[in-house]
Design a protein around this motif. Sequence first.
Motif, mmCIF file in Angstrom:
data_model
loop_
_atom_site.group_PDB
_atom_site.id
_atom_site.type_symbol
_atom_site.label_atom_id
_atom_site.label_comp_id
_atom_site.label_asym_id
_atom_site.label_seq_id
_atom_site.Cartn_x
_atom_site.Cartn_y
_atom_site.Cartn_z
ATOM 1 N N ILE A 2 0.216 -7.627 1.640
ATOM 2 C CA ILE A 2 1.614 -7.219 1.650
ATOM 3 C C ILE A 2 1.639 -5.755 1.220
ATOM 4 O O ILE A 2 0.938 -5.368 0.285
ATOM 5 C CB ILE A 2 2.476 -8.101 0.711
ATOM 6 N N GLU A 3 2.391 -4.915 1.911
ATOM 7 C CA GLU A 3 2.350 -3.486 1.641
ATOM 8 C C GLU A 3 3.701 -2.944 1.216
ATOM 9 O O GLU A 3 4.739 -3.578 1.414
ATOM 10 C CB GLU A 3 1.839 -2.735 2.866
ATOM 11 N N ASP A 4 3.681 -1.737 0.644
ATOM 12 C CA ASP A 4 4.923 -1.128 0.161
ATOM 13 C C ASP A 4 5.467 -0.064 1.121
ATOM 14 O O ASP A 4 6.315 0.740 0.739
ATOM 15 C CB ASP A 4 4.755 -0.550 -1.242
ATOM 16 N N TYR A 5 5.005 -0.078 2.372
ATOM 17 C CA TYR A 5 5.572 0.788 3.412
ATOM 18 C C TYR A 5 6.816 0.125 3.979
ATOM 19 O O TYR A 5 6.796 -1.049 4.370
ATOM 20 C CB TYR A 5 4.546 1.014 4.516
ATOM 21 N N LEU B 66 -4.465 -12.984 -2.093
ATOM 22 C CA LEU B 66 -3.333 -12.080 -1.846
ATOM 23 C C LEU B 66 -3.735 -10.637 -2.166
ATOM 24 O O LEU B 66 -4.139 -10.319 -3.289
ATOM 25 C CB LEU B 66 -2.140 -12.502 -2.698
ATOM 26 N N THR B 67 -3.651 -9.778 -1.168
ATOM 27 C CA THR B 67 -3.969 -8.359 -1.322
ATOM 28 C C THR B 67 -2.685 -7.543 -1.356
ATOM 29 O O THR B 67 -1.816 -7.722 -0.505
ATOM 30 C CB THR B 67 -4.847 -7.871 -0.150
ATOM 31 N N ALA B 68 -2.573 -6.652 -2.330
ATOM 32 C CA ALA B 68 -1.408 -5.768 -2.436
ATOM 33 C C ALA B 68 -1.825 -4.352 -2.067
ATOM 34 O O ALA B 68 -2.810 -3.824 -2.598
ATOM 35 C CB ALA B 68 -0.835 -5.809 -3.853
ATOM 36 N N ARG B 69 -1.057 -3.748 -1.155
ATOM 37 C CA ARG B 69 -1.384 -2.428 -0.616
ATOM 38 C C ARG B 69 -0.386 -1.377 -1.086
ATOM 39 O O ARG B 69 0.822 -1.580 -0.995
ATOM 40 C CB ARG B 69 -1.374 -2.471 0.915
ATOM 41 N N ALA B 70 -0.907 -0.240 -1.540
ATOM 42 C CA ALA B 70 -0.095 0.928 -1.870
ATOM 43 C C ALA B 70 -0.319 1.959 -0.769
ATOM 44 O O ALA B 70 -1.405 2.505 -0.627
ATOM 45 C CB ALA B 70 -0.493 1.490 -3.226
ATOM 46 N N GLU B 71 0.745 2.238 0.001
ATOM 47 C CA GLU B 71 0.609 2.978 1.255
ATOM 48 C C GLU B 71 0.888 4.480 1.151
ATOM 49 O O GLU B 71 0.939 5.172 2.167
ATOM 50 C CB GLU B 71 1.584 2.375 2.288
ATOM 51 N N ASN B 72 1.068 4.991 -0.046
ATOM 52 C CA ASN B 72 1.416 6.405 -0.214
ATOM 53 C C ASN B 72 0.611 7.346 0.672
ATOM 54 O O ASN B 72 1.171 8.205 1.380
ATOM 55 C CB ASN B 72 1.170 6.833 -1.673
ATOM 56 N N LEU B 73 -0.699 7.230 0.605
ATOM 57 C CA LEU B 73 -1.588 8.234 1.192
ATOM 58 C C LEU B 73 -1.524 8.258 2.711
ATOM 59 O O LEU B 73 -1.893 9.266 3.325
ATOM 60 C CB LEU B 73 -3.027 7.988 0.729
ATOM 61 N N LEU B 74 -1.054 7.174 3.320
ATOM 62 C CA LEU B 74 -0.922 7.140 4.777
ATOM 63 C C LEU B 74 0.401 7.730 5.253
ATOM 64 O O LEU B 74 0.562 7.967 6.448
ATOM 65 C CB LEU B 74 -1.026 5.702 5.293
ATOM 66 N N HIS B 75 1.319 7.963 4.334
ATOM 67 C CA HIS B 75 2.669 8.343 4.744
ATOM 68 C C HIS B 75 3.178 9.590 4.031
ATOM 69 O O HIS B 75 4.370 9.707 3.738
ATOM 70 C CB HIS B 75 3.616 7.160 4.543
ATOM 71 N N GLY B 76 2.264 10.503 3.779
ATOM 72 C CA GLY B 76 2.656 11.821 3.295
ATOM 73 C C GLY B 76 2.950 11.929 1.815
ATOM 74 O O GLY B 76 3.399 12.979 1.348
ATOM 75 N N GLY C 191 -0.068 -10.023 -10.335
ATOM 76 C CA GLY C 191 -0.884 -11.170 -9.950
ATOM 77 C C GLY C 191 -1.682 -11.038 -8.674
ATOM 78 O O GLY C 191 -2.328 -12.008 -8.255
ATOM 79 N N ALA C 192 -1.676 -9.866 -8.034
ATOM 80 C CA ALA C 192 -2.449 -9.696 -6.790
ATOM 81 C C ALA C 192 -3.935 -9.918 -7.060
ATOM 82 O O ALA C 192 -4.459 -9.567 -8.112
ATOM 83 C CB ALA C 192 -2.229 -8.299 -6.219
ATOM 84 N N ASP C 193 -4.619 -10.498 -6.079
ATOM 85 C CA ASP C 193 -6.052 -10.790 -6.206
ATOM 86 C C ASP C 193 -6.922 -9.591 -5.828
ATOM 87 O O ASP C 193 -8.028 -9.429 -6.355
ATOM 88 C CB ASP C 193 -6.438 -11.955 -5.292
ATOM 89 N N VAL C 194 -6.449 -8.795 -4.867
ATOM 90 C CA VAL C 194 -7.190 -7.643 -4.352
ATOM 91 C C VAL C 194 -6.230 -6.467 -4.262
ATOM 92 O O VAL C 194 -5.051 -6.654 -3.956
ATOM 93 C CB VAL C 194 -7.793 -7.937 -2.957
ATOM 94 N N LEU C 195 -6.738 -5.276 -4.506
ATOM 95 C CA LEU C 195 -5.918 -4.062 -4.474
ATOM 96 C C LEU C 195 -6.452 -3.126 -3.398
ATOM 97 O O LEU C 195 -7.659 -3.049 -3.171
ATOM 98 C CB LEU C 195 -5.937 -3.387 -5.838
#
Length: 272
Positions: free
Chosen positions: A111-114, A148-158, A176-180
């Motif tokens: 699940i991502e934050d974009y 459950l993998t949690a994605r931080a999308e900053n670097l892909l979107h400027g 609680g995410a299992d993978v970052l």
Amino acid sequence: MTDQAAKAARFRALHERPEPFLLPNPWDAGTARLLAGLGFEALATTSLGVANLAGRTRVGRQEILDNCRTLSEATPLPVNADLENGFADDPVDAAKMIEAACASGVVGASIEDYTGDRRTPIYDFGLAVDRVRAAVEVARSLPLPFVLTARAENLLHGVNDLDDTIGRLQAFEEAGADVLYAPGLRTLADMRTVVSSVGKPVNVVMGFADPSITLEQLAEVGVRRVSIGGALSRIALKSFMDAARQMRGGRFGFVAELPPISELHEAFTRDE
């Protein structure tokens, strides 16, 4: 234990090894079978690959879920799903995508934050964390050890702010995410910084990284999972376009590089 639960247990165990494992991204049953035949231990979907397959720049929720089922049924390997932002802003609505993906046969998902909106590409910090927390709650309710993998999308979107990216990953870990996962990390130094800042396994996608980095170097900085995103789809389409341009120009030199049909047939029938 059901087959899917056994796959989930195998997938979770891969993250617990001291060395990283490779997680390639097929986009249809054929490419999944080819990768399985090469000895990979798990597979991951790619939303870009699905879009390329459809000849569009984006695909919808049901197309993603259909692809999850296709890849899960193509081989005995565990499959992790790229679910983008869950196709919803609201945490509860986005988390429903986790349950639907599991019902489609996958044993892990991200699940991502974009946001999907280029004007405001990243969810506010609090909402991003709430979305991960809701996804974790659904993942824990499933009848198998879903990853459950949690994605931080900053670097892909400027948003080139590594400190904010790490802060998000730390909050996702606490939720609680299992993978970052922070797609867009390019250097070993940045990868080392991220890995040392969190306590959960970190996924690195090499589709955006310095291509000279080796698996051995990734292991040295503590990366646990290595994916490639849509890169295999993109390189396949490049080969297709290069050959098509040759043909359009009246030349057929690419035929000399074709793999034997028997090699493909062997790969496609190995598990039948």
